[in-house]
Design a protein around this motif. Structure first.
Motif, mmCIF file in Angstrom:
data_model
loop_
_atom_site.group_PDB
_atom_site.id
_atom_site.type_symbol
_atom_site.label_atom_id
_atom_site.label_comp_id
_atom_site.label_asym_id
_atom_site.label_seq_id
_atom_site.Cartn_x
_atom_site.Cartn_y
_atom_site.Cartn_z
ATOM 1 N N ASP A 254 22.281 16.509 -36.039
ATOM 2 C CA ASP A 254 23.694 15.979 -35.843
ATOM 3 C C ASP A 254 23.924 14.439 -36.563
ATOM 4 O O ASP A 254 22.626 15.308 -37.506
ATOM 5 C CB ASP A 254 22.560 15.148 -34.109
ATOM 6 C CG ASP A 254 22.396 15.754 -33.134
ATOM 7 O OD1 ASP A 254 23.391 15.581 -32.521
ATOM 8 O OD2 ASP A 254 21.338 16.064 -33.091
ATOM 9 N N VAL B 90 18.668 14.352 -37.261
ATOM 10 C CA VAL B 90 19.394 13.096 -37.325
ATOM 11 C C VAL B 90 19.149 12.479 -38.647
ATOM 12 O O VAL B 90 18.823 11.845 -39.699
ATOM 13 C CB VAL B 90 19.535 12.304 -36.539
ATOM 14 C CG1 VAL B 90 20.704 11.265 -36.095
ATOM 15 C CG2 VAL B 90 19.413 12.594 -35.298
ATOM 16 N N ARG C 43 15.611 16.702 -32.348
ATOM 17 C CA ARG C 43 16.665 16.173 -32.803
ATOM 18 C C ARG C 43 16.240 16.155 -34.684
ATOM 19 O O ARG C 43 15.222 15.108 -34.759
ATOM 20 C CB ARG C 43 17.831 15.699 -32.569
ATOM 21 C CG ARG C 43 18.243 15.731 -31.102
ATOM 22 C CD ARG C 43 19.087 16.870 -30.790
ATOM 23 N NE ARG C 43 19.802 17.476 -31.179
ATOM 24 C CZ ARG C 43 20.730 18.613 -31.385
ATOM 25 N NH1 ARG C 43 20.024 19.949 -30.373
ATOM 26 N NH2 ARG C 43 21.828 18.712 -31.463
ATOM 27 N N ASP D 114 29.530 10.040 -34.249
ATOM 28 C CA ASP D 114 28.444 10.183 -33.761
ATOM 29 C C ASP D 114 28.413 12.198 -33.070
ATOM 30 O O ASP D 114 29.201 12.164 -31.784
ATOM 31 C CB ASP D 114 27.622 9.673 -32.945
ATOM 32 C CG ASP D 114 26.554 9.813 -31.854
ATOM 33 O OD1 ASP D 114 25.800 10.610 -32.439
ATOM 34 O OD2 ASP D 114 26.555 9.254 -31.762
ATOM 35 N N SER E 9 26.841 16.718 -33.159
ATOM 36 C CA SER E 9 25.939 17.741 -33.572
ATOM 37 C C SER E 9 26.864 17.959 -34.730
ATOM 38 O O SER E 9 28.224 18.286 -34.427
ATOM 39 C CB SER E 9 25.494 18.662 -32.013
ATOM 40 O OG SER E 9 26.650 18.659 -31.936
#
Length: 292
Positions: free
Chosen positions: A201, A35, A33, A213, A215
């Motif tokens: 995300d 983030v 990911r 929090d 995606s």
């Protein structure tokens, strides 16, 4: 710890004396990911990042790649890269000397990979750090860090103070050369609009609390932005949107969840932008109430 998660936190808190920098944070970060960690100054971003790499004492549960960041920090740093917001390279050193130094310091550093990455930049192997522009130093730092065979990279305001071309070059190198679907990057930044297209995300901190929090795919599913005309303004406002703002000459209302059908029919649905969502979730409550 799940095999898919690189980070698992439950009730994670970090204090500076009496100040609660991070307040009971619970979240997971899977592998593969990118983030974005967003928040105003003082929101707790740097404190969280320091806790993840074992530089801050904390309470609650925290596992990073199956390890305790404080008790198992030496082992953790073999698979984790961290560039803090005050990262400094020795000004006297040449680039090739730094590569040699890194080869001796980190068992998973690849000098060949560092040289290959630097070919993407205008930084030469015989250049001294003190002769490089700020943007070139940041690219050099990324090339060195990205040459470590790690699973997790944590970047705290990595492009702060750089011009837009330098920022673009930095993120292109990061995404092209390091992100491979297995590794994960956590980026703390104020440049929300610039990196939105890079992220998978987003985590938003506000006064030490994790207020979002999610995606990027789920942002589009959960939040609804409605462009509307002045005639519908009062009815839209009565539905209590999170935020009302102007975009490209239009008035837009942002909702958490789909509004009722009669309200939805008053406007045209638009894709909510991350920067507007950030503003909506981190403003003072009285400002949110006054805008509704």
């Amino acid at each position: 710890m799940s095999d898919n998660n690189l980070i698992e936190a439950r009730g994670l808190s970090v204090r500076y004396g009496r100040k609660m920098a991070c307040d009971e944070l619970t979240f997971t970060v899977p592998k593969g990911r990118v983030v974005g960690l967003l928040g105003h100054n003082g929101a707790g971003k740097t404190s969280l990042m320091k806790a993840l790499v074992g530089l801050m004492p904390r309470s609650g549960e925290l596992s990073v790649m199956g390890l305790d960041p404080v008790r198992q920090r030496v082992q953790l740093l073999q698979s984790l890269c961290y560039i803090p917001d005050v990262a400094i390279l020795p000004r006297w050193a040449r680039v090739d000397q730094l590569i040699t130094l890194m080869s001796g310091l980190h068992p998973r550093f690849s000098a060949d990979r560092a040289r290959a990455l630097l070919k993407r930049t205008s930084v030469g192997p015989r250049d001294k750090v003190k002769t490089l522009s700020k943007g070139m130093v940041v690219q050099l730092h990324l090339a060195l860090i990205a040459s470590i065979d790690a699973r997790l990279m944590i970047l705290d305001e990595p492009t702060l103070g750089l011009d837009i071309l330098s920022r673009k070059s930095f993120y292109e190198m990061l995404i092209d050369e390091w992100c491979d679907g297995e590794r994960t990057v956590i980026i703390s930044t104020h440049q929300v609009e610039e990196i939105e297209t890079l992220l998978s995300d987003v985590m938003i901190l506000n006064e030490g609390k994790l207020v979002l929090d999610i995606s990027l795919e789920d942002v589009d599913r959960r939040f609804v932005a409605l462009s509307h005309d002045a005639v519908s303004a009062d009815r839209i406002a009565a539905a209590h949107p999170l935020l009302r703002y102007r975009q490209q000459g239009e008035t837009v209302a942002l909702f958490d969840g789909a509004p009722s059908d009669d309200v939805a029919q008053l406007g045209r649905r638009m894709r909510p932008k991350l920067v507007d969502l950030f503003v909506a979730l981190t403003r003072a409550p009285e400002l949110n109430r006054s805008s509704a």
